[in-house]
Scaffold this motif. Structure first.
Motif, PDB file in Angstrom:
ATOM      1  N   GLY A   1     -97.196  11.159  10.750  1.00 53.15           N
ATOM      2  CA  GLY A   1     -96.278  11.269  12.000  1.00 53.15           C
ATOM      3  C   GLY A   1     -96.270  12.191  12.410  1.00 53.15           C
ATOM      4  O   GLY A   1     -95.599  12.952  11.428  1.00 53.15           O
ATOM      5  N   GLU A   2     -96.906  12.675  13.755  1.00 53.90           N
ATOM      6  CA  GLU A   2     -97.332  13.844  13.980  1.00 53.90           C
ATOM      7  C   GLU A   2     -95.644  14.361  14.756  1.00 53.90           C
ATOM      8  O   GLU A   2     -95.425  15.485  14.819  1.00 53.90           O
ATOM      9  CB  GLU A   2     -98.030  14.112  15.164  1.00 53.90           C
ATOM     10  CG  GLU A   2     -99.927  14.596  14.575  1.00 53.90           C
ATOM     11  CD  GLU A   2    -101.070  14.652  15.106  1.00 53.90           C
ATOM     12  OE1 GLU A   2    -100.392  15.371  16.788  1.00 53.90           O
ATOM     13  OE2 GLU A   2    -102.139  14.765  14.901  1.00 53.90           O
ATOM     14  N   THR A   3     -94.876  13.767  15.045  1.00 53.69           N
ATOM     15  CA  THR A   3     -93.832  13.703  15.589  1.00 53.69           C
ATOM     16  C   THR A   3     -92.660  13.994  15.065  1.00 53.69           C
ATOM     17  O   THR A   3     -91.622  14.408  15.002  1.00 53.69           O
ATOM     18  CB  THR A   3     -93.524  13.419  16.507  1.00 53.69           C
ATOM     19  OG1 THR A   3     -93.024  11.535  15.849  1.00 53.69           O
ATOM     20  CG2 THR A   3     -94.043  12.778  17.375  1.00 53.69           C
TER      21      THR A   3
ATOM     22  N   LEU B   1     -81.227  15.264  28.517  1.00 54.13           N
ATOM     23  CA  LEU B   1     -82.234  16.356  28.348  1.00 54.13           C
ATOM     24  C   LEU B   1     -81.074  17.467  28.088  1.00 54.13           C
ATOM     25  O   LEU B   1     -81.848  18.407  27.187  1.00 54.13           O
ATOM     26  CB  LEU B   1     -83.485  16.502  29.119  1.00 54.13           C
ATOM     27  CG  LEU B   1     -83.888  15.246  28.758  1.00 54.13           C
ATOM     28  CD1 LEU B   1     -85.207  14.416  29.429  1.00 54.13           C
ATOM     29  CD2 LEU B   1     -84.586  15.342  26.907  1.00 54.13           C
ATOM     30  N   ASP B   2     -80.866  18.514  29.296  1.00 53.43           N
ATOM     31  CA  ASP B   2     -80.318  19.495  29.098  1.00 53.43           C
ATOM     32  C   ASP B   2     -79.795  19.997  28.161  1.00 53.43           C
ATOM     33  O   ASP B   2     -80.282  21.318  27.711  1.00 53.43           O
ATOM     34  CB  ASP B   2     -80.034  19.987  30.330  1.00 53.43           C
ATOM     35  CG  ASP B   2     -81.112  20.593  31.679  1.00 53.43           C
ATOM     36  OD1 ASP B   2     -82.287  19.998  31.525  1.00 53.43           O
ATOM     37  OD2 ASP B   2     -80.646  19.734  32.849  1.00 53.43           O
TER      38      ASP B   2
ATOM     39  N   CYS C   1     -85.698  17.372  20.049  1.00 52.11           N
ATOM     40  CA  CYS C   1     -85.591  16.654  20.734  1.00 52.11           C
ATOM     41  C   CYS C   1     -86.008  16.418  22.387  1.00 52.11           C
ATOM     42  O   CYS C   1     -86.285  15.203  22.491  1.00 52.11           O
ATOM     43  CB  CYS C   1     -83.764  15.876  20.673  1.00 52.11           C
ATOM     44  SG  CYS C   1     -82.825  15.679  19.398  1.00 52.11           S
ATOM     45  N   ARG C   2     -85.626  17.281  22.793  1.00 56.11           N
ATOM     46  CA  ARG C   2     -86.113  17.660  23.679  1.00 56.11           C
ATOM     47  C   ARG C   2     -88.042  17.356  24.073  1.00 56.11           C
ATOM     48  O   ARG C   2     -88.949  16.281  25.008  1.00 56.11           O
ATOM     49  CB  ARG C   2     -86.315  18.942  24.724  1.00 56.11           C
ATOM     50  CG  ARG C   2     -84.634  19.095  25.547  1.00 56.11           C
ATOM     51  CD  ARG C   2     -84.746  20.226  26.732  1.00 56.11           C
ATOM     52  NE  ARG C   2     -84.857  21.605  25.742  1.00 56.11           N
ATOM     53  CZ  ARG C   2     -83.859  22.205  25.302  1.00 56.11           C
ATOM     54  NH1 ARG C   2     -83.022  21.796  24.802  1.00 56.11           N
ATOM     55  NH2 ARG C   2     -85.180  23.571  25.017  1.00 56.11           N
TER      56      ARG C   2
ATOM     57  N   LEU D   1     -87.400   7.776  19.635  1.00 51.63           N
ATOM     58  CA  LEU D   1     -86.494   7.358  18.023  1.00 51.63           C
ATOM     59  C   LEU D   1     -86.632   8.345  17.293  1.00 51.63           C
ATOM     60  O   LEU D   1     -84.901   8.128  16.581  1.00 51.63           O
ATOM     61  CB  LEU D   1     -87.390   5.727  17.838  1.00 51.63           C
ATOM     62  CG  LEU D   1     -86.898   5.217  16.099  1.00 51.63           C
ATOM     63  CD1 LEU D   1     -85.561   4.550  16.577  1.00 51.63           C
ATOM     64  CD2 LEU D   1     -87.939   4.846  15.674  1.00 51.63           C
ATOM     65  N   ARG D   2     -87.457   8.915  16.960  1.00 48.86           N
ATOM     66  CA  ARG D   2     -86.502  10.154  16.555  1.00 48.86           C
ATOM     67  C   ARG D   2     -85.546  11.357  16.256  1.00 48.86           C
ATOM     68  O   ARG D   2     -85.096  11.906  15.677  1.00 48.86           O
ATOM     69  CB  ARG D   2     -87.872  11.842  16.208  1.00 48.86           C
ATOM     70  CG  ARG D   2     -89.202  10.714  16.109  1.00 48.86           C
ATOM     71  CD  ARG D   2     -89.317  10.710  14.710  1.00 48.86           C
ATOM     72  NE  ARG D   2     -88.544  11.143  13.935  1.00 48.86           N
ATOM     73  CZ  ARG D   2     -87.577  11.272  12.896  1.00 48.86           C
ATOM     74  NH1 ARG D   2     -87.599  10.451  11.999  1.00 48.86           N
ATOM     75  NH2 ARG D   2     -87.545  12.214  11.770  1.00 48.86           N
ATOM     76  N   ILE D   3     -84.788  10.655  17.770  1.00 50.90           N
ATOM     77  CA  ILE D   3     -83.687  11.463  18.359  1.00 50.90           C
ATOM     78  C   ILE D   3     -82.607  11.295  17.541  1.00 50.90           C
ATOM     79  O   ILE D   3     -81.760  11.780  17.073  1.00 50.90           O
ATOM     80  CB  ILE D   3     -82.730  11.216  19.978  1.00 50.90           C
ATOM     81  CG1 ILE D   3     -84.453  11.802  21.133  1.00 50.90           C
ATOM     82  CG2 ILE D   3     -82.169  12.113  20.161  1.00 50.90           C
ATOM     83  CD1 ILE D   3     -84.591  11.956  22.461  1.00 50.90           C
TER      84      ILE D   3
END
Length: 422
Positions: free
Chosen positions: A55-57, A187-188, A194-195, A203-205
């Motif tokens: 997976g690229e992410t 997000l900030d 994670c952004r 989901l990776r967060i």
């Protein structure tokens, strides 16, 4: 002259390597009993295999792979994990054309550019198993039971099995939307990784190790909240099988593992007091991976266990290792004529299947006996000019402390018999 190894690698020297061999022996025996066949995979693969498979992410693909261009300008990567190569081998060698399911195991080094820490290296070693072609949740329970069985045979205690379901692509689409709605206002305050994951794979967060991101994700929707009826039923069946096997577990809704290919069951085995990351192994189901790598829709499941982290845990728990084996026999030789005869006798002993050694540094007979003790030799054969003239040898049993003279021509057969019986 270069005298240091690259950072994140280790030398496994005599005195240590025997522990590795013990783990390998136990694991191979386990795989034989569970009916898994060995496969040996290349150390490097085409980079695209891991981009598509892992997976690229993922952190592995984005940050950790050892990738280079070979002389043909092809992008090559040292394998960071074993599942994608096993899938490639399953397809390329048409293992799907034989009896199903296909149950494989492998051992060997993996490579990730990561920050070295306790039990974690840039070249590390894994035991892995893969099962291709079976969707039955009983298979999920089998591979989990197999991993826990391995740890039990090593004498490890206090391990904790963490279990989750990451669902199917349909479940994940629902979860993706819910996670984006949850994280958008925060997000900030999140890390740069994670952004970036927010759009590509939120989901990776949930797997982020940065403290502020973990705080933000408290109360976030989880995979278990979004399971469709089929995925929920599969997950429940896995838990029912584990209950039958009397394997305790903790349902961990935040467990998503570090690779994108997982579907349905995901699990990790945790051990305390081995550093910042307590996982000593884990795995899960990946029913879409074979199709993503160009094959037909085929279910799959497997796990990988880290040898360095297992050894570290065993040492910290005081687990017993078998005592190191010395030679069956050591030849203690006095004088040049006896040295010539020792060369012939040493070869005879080895051809008879005995592990045999001798001195090559010109030590005195007393020093040779001391050296044989350090080697943990079971027997010592003393051969000097007097013994040579009388065609006898002196045989000493190092454990019993007894010795006797025996005819030289009966030595080999007599030692073989004693070693078999002891």
């Amino acid at each position: 002259m270069l005298t240091t190894r690259p950072r994140g690698t280790s030398d496994i020297i005599p005195g240590q390597v025997e522990k590795w061999q013990y783990l390998e022996h136990v694991f191979r025996r386990l795989c034989r009993e569970y009916d898994y066949a060995e496969i040996r995979l290349p150390i490097f693969e085409h980079t695209e295999l891991f981009q598509r498979g892992v997976g690229e992410t993922t952190d592995i693909v984005e940050k950790e792979m050892y990738t280079f261009l070979d002389r043909g300008k092809r992008s090559i990567t040292l394998r960071p994990e074993g599942t994608a190569p096993a899938v490639r081998a399953y397809l390329e060698n048409r293992l799907y054309a034989g009896p199903q399911p296909v149950k494989l195991y492998y051992t060997g080094p993996m490579f990730r550019y990561d920050r070295p820490q306790a039990g974690r290296y840039r070249q590390f070693h894994q035991f892995g198993v893969e099962v291709f072609g079976a969707h039955d949740p009983a298979v999920d329970a089998e591979v989990i039971a197999m991993a826990m069985d391995f740890y039990s045979r090593l004498g490890l205690q206090g391990l904790e099995l963490h279990l989750n379901s990451v669902g199917c692509p349909g479940c994940r689409a629902v979860l993706r939307k819910k996670l984006q709605e949850f994280f958008r206002p925060h997000l900030d305050g999140m890390c740069a990784d994670c952004r970036g994951r927010f759009e590509r794979n939120p989901l990776r967060i949930l797997d982020c190790k940065v403290e502020r991101c973990r705080e933000v994700s408290t109360g976030a929707p989880t995979t278990v909240d979004c399971l469709c009826p089929d995925c929920a039923a599969h997950f429940q069946a896995v838990q029912d099988y584990l209950a039958v096997l009397a394997i305790p577990y903790v349902v961990d809704p935040r467990l998503v593992r570090g690779l994108d290919y997982y579907t349905h069951t995901a699990f990790e085995i945790m051990a305390a007091d081995i550093g910042a990351q307590s996982s000593i192994g884990g795995g899960g189901r990946y029913d879409g991976l074979i199709e993503a790598c160009g094959g037909p829709p085929t279910p799959g499941i497997g796990y990988a266990l880290g040898l360095e982290r297992i050894l570290l845990t065993m040492e910290r728990q005081g687990c017993a290792f078998p005592p190191p084996e010395g030679p069956d026999v050591f030849l203690a030789v006095a004088g040049e004529p006896a040295s010539l005869e020792a060369v012939r006798l040493l070869q005879q002993l080895r051809r008879a299947g005995l592990a045999a050694a001798r001195d090559y540094l010109g030590r005195s007979l007393k020093a040779q006996m001391k050296y044989a003790g350090k080697l943990n030799a079971r027997y010592v054969v003393i051969l000097g000019g007097d013994e040579l003239a009388r065609r006898v040898v002196t045989l000493k049993d190092m454990a019993a402390g007894t010795q006797e003279e025996i005819p030289a021509d009966r030595l080999v057969d007599g030692l073989c018999r004693r070693c078999r019986e002891s």
